[in-house]
Design an enzyme around this catalytic site. Structure first.
Site, PDB file in Angstrom:
ATOM      1  N   CYS A 116       0.827  -1.213   0.000  1.00 17.71           N
ATOM      2  CA  CYS A 116       0.000   0.000   0.000  1.00 17.71           C
ATOM      3  C   CYS A 116       0.864   1.268   0.000  1.00 17.71           C
ATOM      4  O   CYS A 116       0.329   2.366  -0.141  1.00 17.71           O
ATOM      5  CB  CYS A 116      -0.936   0.004   1.200  1.00 17.71           C
ATOM      6  SG  CYS A 116      -1.995  -1.444   1.242  1.00 17.71           S
ATOM      7  N   HIS A 254      -2.753   7.124   3.109  1.00 18.98           N
ATOM      8  CA  HIS A 254      -3.296   5.859   2.614  1.00 18.98           C
ATOM      9  C   HIS A 254      -4.567   5.560   3.399  1.00 18.98           C
ATOM     10  O   HIS A 254      -4.601   5.687   4.624  1.00 18.98           O
ATOM     11  CB  HIS A 254      -2.257   4.755   2.801  1.00 18.98           C
ATOM     12  CG  HIS A 254      -2.815   3.391   2.607  1.00 18.98           C
ATOM     13  ND1 HIS A 254      -3.586   3.061   1.518  1.00 18.98           N
ATOM     14  CD2 HIS A 254      -2.737   2.270   3.380  1.00 18.98           C
ATOM     15  CE1 HIS A 254      -3.952   1.797   1.622  1.00 18.98           C
ATOM     16  NE2 HIS A 254      -3.461   1.300   2.739  1.00 18.98           N
ATOM     17  N   ASN A 284     -10.115   0.063   1.525  1.00 18.95           N
ATOM     18  CA  ASN A 284      -8.666   0.149   1.332  1.00 18.95           C
ATOM     19  C   ASN A 284      -8.343  -0.296  -0.098  1.00 18.95           C
ATOM     20  O   ASN A 284      -8.415  -1.476  -0.405  1.00 18.95           O
ATOM     21  CB  ASN A 284      -7.983  -0.737   2.369  1.00 18.95           C
ATOM     22  CG  ASN A 284      -6.467  -0.755   2.237  1.00 18.95           C
ATOM     23  OD1 ASN A 284      -5.916  -0.290   1.250  1.00 18.95           O
ATOM     24  ND2 ASN A 284      -5.811  -1.313   3.237  1.00 18.95           N
TER      25      ASN A 284
HETATM   26  O1  UT7 Z   1      -3.227  -1.127   3.910  1.00 20.94           O
HETATM   27  C1  UT7 Z   1      -2.309  -1.507   4.890  1.00 20.94           C
HETATM   28  C2  UT7 Z   1      -2.702  -2.760   5.493  1.00 20.94           C
HETATM   29  N1  UT7 Z   1      -3.856  -2.844   6.310  1.00 20.94           N
HETATM   30  C3  UT7 Z   1      -4.147  -2.083   7.383  1.00 20.94           C
HETATM   31  O2  UT7 Z   1      -3.672  -1.006   7.567  1.00 20.94           O
HETATM   32  C4  UT7 Z   1      -5.096  -2.633   8.392  1.00 20.94           C
HETATM   33  C5  UT7 Z   1      -4.620  -2.345   9.770  1.00 20.94           C
HETATM   34  N2  UT7 Z   1      -5.440  -2.961  10.807  1.00 20.94           N
HETATM   35  C6  UT7 Z   1      -6.719  -2.612  11.055  1.00 20.94           C
HETATM   36  O3  UT7 Z   1      -7.265  -1.735  10.410  1.00 20.94           O
HETATM   37  C7  UT7 Z   1      -7.434  -3.290  12.201  1.00 20.94           C
HETATM   38  O4  UT7 Z   1      -6.502  -4.016  12.946  1.00 20.94           O
HETATM   39  C8  UT7 Z   1      -8.591  -4.231  11.748  1.00 20.94           C
HETATM   40  C9  UT7 Z   1      -9.737  -3.386  11.221  1.00 20.94           C
HETATM   41  C10 UT7 Z   1      -8.094  -5.172  10.670  1.00 20.94           C
HETATM   42  C11 UT7 Z   1      -9.100  -5.032  12.917  1.00 20.94           C
HETATM   43  O5  UT7 Z   1      -9.497  -4.178  13.967  1.00 20.94           O
HETATM   44  P1  UT7 Z   1      -9.058  -4.480  15.466  1.00 20.94           P
HETATM   45  O6  UT7 Z   1      -9.684  -3.462  16.303  1.00 20.94           O
HETATM   46  O7  UT7 Z   1      -7.543  -4.544  15.452  1.00 20.94           O
HETATM   47  O8  UT7 Z   1      -9.719  -5.876  15.723  1.00 20.94           O
HETATM   48  P2  UT7 Z   1      -9.032  -7.253  16.091  1.00 20.94           P
HETATM   49  O9  UT7 Z   1      -8.301  -7.803  14.894  1.00 20.94           O
HETATM   50  O10 UT7 Z   1      -8.270  -7.098  17.355  1.00 20.94           O
HETATM   51  O11 UT7 Z   1     -10.295  -8.138  16.368  1.00 20.94           O
HETATM   52  C12 UT7 Z   1     -11.211  -7.817  17.399  1.00 20.94           C
HETATM   53  C13 UT7 Z   1     -12.350  -8.811  17.343  1.00 20.94           C
HETATM   54  C14 UT7 Z   1     -11.917 -10.261  17.243  1.00 20.94           C
HETATM   55  O12 UT7 Z   1     -12.797 -11.027  18.026  1.00 20.94           O
HETATM   56  P3  UT7 Z   1     -12.371 -11.527  19.495  1.00 20.94           P
HETATM   57  O13 UT7 Z   1     -11.149 -12.368  19.276  1.00 20.94           O
HETATM   58  O14 UT7 Z   1     -12.095 -10.275  20.271  1.00 20.94           O
HETATM   59  O15 UT7 Z   1     -13.573 -12.277  19.948  1.00 20.94           O
HETATM   60  C15 UT7 Z   1     -12.122 -10.586  15.790  1.00 20.94           C
HETATM   61  O16 UT7 Z   1     -12.390 -11.949  15.572  1.00 20.94           O
HETATM   62  O17 UT7 Z   1     -13.143  -8.554  16.176  1.00 20.94           O
HETATM   63  C16 UT7 Z   1     -13.337  -9.769  15.455  1.00 20.94           C
HETATM   64  N3  UT7 Z   1     -13.449  -9.441  14.056  1.00 20.94           N
HETATM   65  C17 UT7 Z   1     -14.629  -9.161  13.465  1.00 20.94           C
HETATM   66  N4  UT7 Z   1     -15.894  -9.122  13.957  1.00 20.94           N
HETATM   67  C18 UT7 Z   1     -16.875  -8.796  13.074  1.00 20.94           C
HETATM   68  C19 UT7 Z   1     -12.469  -9.352  13.129  1.00 20.94           C
HETATM   69  N5  UT7 Z   1     -13.006  -9.023  11.939  1.00 20.94           N
HETATM   70  C20 UT7 Z   1     -14.330  -8.902  12.134  1.00 20.94           C
HETATM   71  C21 UT7 Z   1     -15.425  -8.569  11.284  1.00 20.94           C
HETATM   72  N6  UT7 Z   1     -16.658  -8.527  11.816  1.00 20.94           N
HETATM   73  N7  UT7 Z   1     -15.257  -8.279   9.968  1.00 20.94           N
END
Ligand code: UT7
Length: 327
Positions: A116, A254, A284
């Site tokens: 990205c 980005h 994204n």
């Molecule tokens: O372009 C460059 C590359 N990408 C990025 O910059 C992305 C960077 N990261 C992010 O934007 C965030 O880390 C995410 C949006 C991907 C995830 O957000 P988060 O606040 O870091 O969530 P998490 O990964 O810590 O997950 C929290 C919870 C988990 O459940 P438990 O384990 O707490 O029960 C996940 O399983 O949210 C759950 N989860 C979802 N729930 C509903 C993960 N994806 C989803 C979803 N819908 N789509």
């Protein structure tokens, strides 16, 4: 090039596919909710390419618009640098397909893989090519990440969207590119990758069964990295450009996550109102996100010629890149 000349943006264009995929549509595919996606990422919808459209098709449309904007013919272009993580083929380069589609027969053409951060990396390379004597260089950021996303993996499929953006780089009378910074931390190559399909792990029935041909991401790691690196690389580019954060008319980060953008902007000291954000509508779009947001900013009457811009990218590699320029 004359000593007094500057290198800057001669024209710009962007294109997104017509099909819209909303968060509600995704609720039908995976265990997610519009509420989760909006509060955790800021995304409401994204664009998805038709089966007939690959990255070079989107990139060629954006490239033609950039050429029109620059009032140039395809034959005027001497090099095409395409940033993409979703190429048409592993080989040849997507830039060669774009060259053929737009008729830029006099152009050298190659791809650049910096995730990205690719658009800012490619702009930096274009700057170097113009310094080296190339007169007009076309930079294209284009992605059809929808082809590389696992539509059963809710942690990634809600994030990405398809689209393309392009600029023509060449000599300008005033302003232009003032400073930049690019960098990488390859020790963390593992946190965002497509495991199978390369020479490390060629495609096989087994790894396809294990769905290793798709994007894998440790989102939380990338999140922490992004919040740390955006202010750092921005400050370096600002210092190189001898420009104060206050003097930036528009920051175009980005577009990955509004929470990342808000946290990074806060520590940079740039006014929230000066940040271009459009990921609610496109998700994204990886190497295409900065030029798509840039073009939208122009169309909305916000970004004007002569404005000072700060572009900042981060992504797979892990990589980062920022650039300060007078548009
Ligand atoms: O372009 C460059 C590359 N990408 C990025 O910059 C992305 C960077 N990261 C992010 O934007 C965030 O880390 C995410 C949006 C991907 C995830 O957000 P988060 O606040 O870091 O969530 P998490 O990964 O810590 O997950 C929290 C919870 C988990 O459940 P438990 O384990 O707490 O029960 C996940 O399983 O949210 C759950 N989860 C979802 N729930 C509903 C993960 N994806 C989803 C979803 N819908 N789509």
């Amino acid at each position: 090039m004359k000593d007094s000349s500057k290198i800057g943006i001669l024209g710009i264009g962007a294109y997104v596919p017509k099909r819209i995929l909303t968060n509600n549509d995704l609720e039908e595919l995976v265990d997610t909710s519009d509420e989760w996606i909006q509060t955790r990422t800021g995304i409401k919808q994204r664009r998805i390419a038709d089966a007939s459209e690959a990255s070079s098709d989107l990139g060629a449309i954006a490239a033609k618009q950039a050429l029109d904007d620059a009032k140039l013919n395809p034959e005027d272009i001497e090099a095409i640098v395409t940033a993409t993580l979703s190429p048409d083929y592993i080989s040849p380069a997507t830039a060669c397909l774009i060259q053929s589609k737009i008729g830029a027969h006099n152009a050298a053409a190659f791809d650049l893989g910096a995730g990205c951060s690719g658009f800012v990396y490619a702009l930096t390379v274009a700057y170097g090519l113009v310094l080296a004597g190339f007169k007009k260089v076309l930079v294209v950021g284009t992605e059809t990440t929808s082809r590389f996303v696992n539509w059963q993996d809710r942690s990634t499929c809600v994030l990405f969207g398809d689209g393309a953006g392009a600029v023509v780089v060449g000599e300008v009378k005033a302003g232009g590119i003032l400073g930049w910074d690019i960098g990488a931390d390859g020790t963390n190559f593992d946190v965002l990758k497509i495991p199978a399909g390369g020479s490390r792990e060629p495609l096989s029935a087994l790894n396809i069964h294990q769905q290793r041909q798709y994007i894998y991401m440790n989102g939380a790691e990338v999140f922490r990295f992004a919040v740390r690196v955006i202010p750092k690389t921005s400050q370096k580019a600002l210092l190189n450009a001898q420009v104060q954060p206050d003097d930036i008319d528009w920051m175009i980060p980005h577009q990955a996550n509004t929470r990342i953008i808000n946290a990074a902007v806060e520590s940079l000291g740039i006014a929230k109102e000066s940040v271009v954000v459009n990921l609610d509508r496109y998700g994204n779009t990886s190497a295409a996100s900065i030029p798509i947001a840039w073009v939208e900013g122009i169309e909305e009457g916000k970004i004007k010629r002569g404005h000072k811009l700060l572009l900042v990218g981060f992504g797979a590699g892990l990589t980062w890149g920022s650039m300060v320029l007078e548009y």
